[in-house]
Design an enzyme around this catalytic site. Structure first.
Site, PDB file in Angstrom:
ATOM      1  N   SER A 128      63.313  23.706  74.217  1.00 25.48           N
ATOM      2  CA  SER A 128      63.735  25.092  73.993  1.00 25.48           C
ATOM      3  C   SER A 128      62.937  25.812  72.909  1.00 25.48           C
ATOM      4  O   SER A 128      62.870  27.035  72.912  1.00 25.48           O
ATOM      5  CB  SER A 128      65.225  25.168  73.670  1.00 25.48           C
ATOM      6  OG  SER A 128      65.489  24.677  72.378  1.00 25.48           O
TER       7      SER A 128
ATOM      8  N   LYS B  94      67.227  26.967  66.573  1.00 25.89           N
ATOM      9  CA  LYS B  94      66.802  28.206  67.233  1.00 25.89           C
ATOM     10  C   LYS B  94      66.121  29.118  66.218  1.00 25.89           C
ATOM     11  O   LYS B  94      66.180  28.900  65.016  1.00 25.89           O
ATOM     12  CB  LYS B  94      68.005  28.953  67.838  1.00 25.89           C
ATOM     13  CG  LYS B  94      68.815  28.143  68.826  1.00 25.89           C
ATOM     14  CD  LYS B  94      68.045  27.814  70.078  1.00 25.89           C
ATOM     15  CE  LYS B  94      68.822  26.850  70.966  1.00 25.89           C
ATOM     16  NZ  LYS B  94      67.996  26.147  71.898  1.00 25.89           N
TER      17      LYS B  94
END
Length: 171
Positions: free
Chosen positions: A34, A81
């Site tokens: 990711s 993230k």
């Protein structure tokens, strides 16, 4: 006498180690794709990053920071993230239920760098700053990847209230 010294060392060392990890930071393995290309750019190699807990004590985070946080979908998971928007920003989302979102006070918008291959705010919306546990500051393993992580965003992901104006009509 030696056993007593070992026991004494453990009795002193463990609380000091726990305190350092709890307040300063620790090294964590980054799993998944990711955050490619910033982290784990090669499928055959896994990055380990230094997570700095001290850097987020006052929740002073900025756009572009790579952070570790408790997953809003599954509190047993920690995820890594990039912050795309902070409170007050207007974000153009990618597949979220609302195409445009204003980030509420005490929240941020997080996304993985590998668009479309990330469970992020585009799935669960703005994230409370209270879920942030640390800031990823550098890659510490493997040695070929040693580097500080930059706090930057691609121009395409800048909040709408900060993006360069676009020409909508020309004569």
């Amino acid at each position: 006498m030696k056993i007593r010294n070992i026991f004494k060392g453990i009795l002193i060392g463990v609380p000091i180690g726990v305190t350092l990890i709890d307040s300063l930071g620790y090294v964590a393995r980054v799993d998944g794709i990711s955050m490619q290309p910033a982290l784990n750019p090669d499928q055959d190699q896994t990055d380990y990053v230094l997570l700095n807990k001290w850097a987020v004590k006052s929740y002073q985070v900025q756009r572009g920071d790579i952070i570790a946080l408790i997953s809003p979908k599954d509190p047993s998971l920690n995820i890594i993230k990039r912050i795309v928007g902070v409170q007050g920003d207007i974000i153009e989302t990618i597949g979220y239920k609302n195409h445009i979102v204003r980030i509420p006070e005490g929240h941020c918008w997080v996304e993985g760098d590998h668009t479309g291959h990330s469970m992020d705010s585009n799935n669960f919306g703005p994230v409370s700053l209270g879920l942030i546990t640390a800031k990823a500051t550098c890659i510490v393993w493997p040695p070929s990847r040693w580097q500080f992580l930059s706090s930057s965003l691609p121009e395409s992901r800048l909040p709408l209230n900060l993006s360069p104006p676009t020409l909508l009509y020309s004569a």
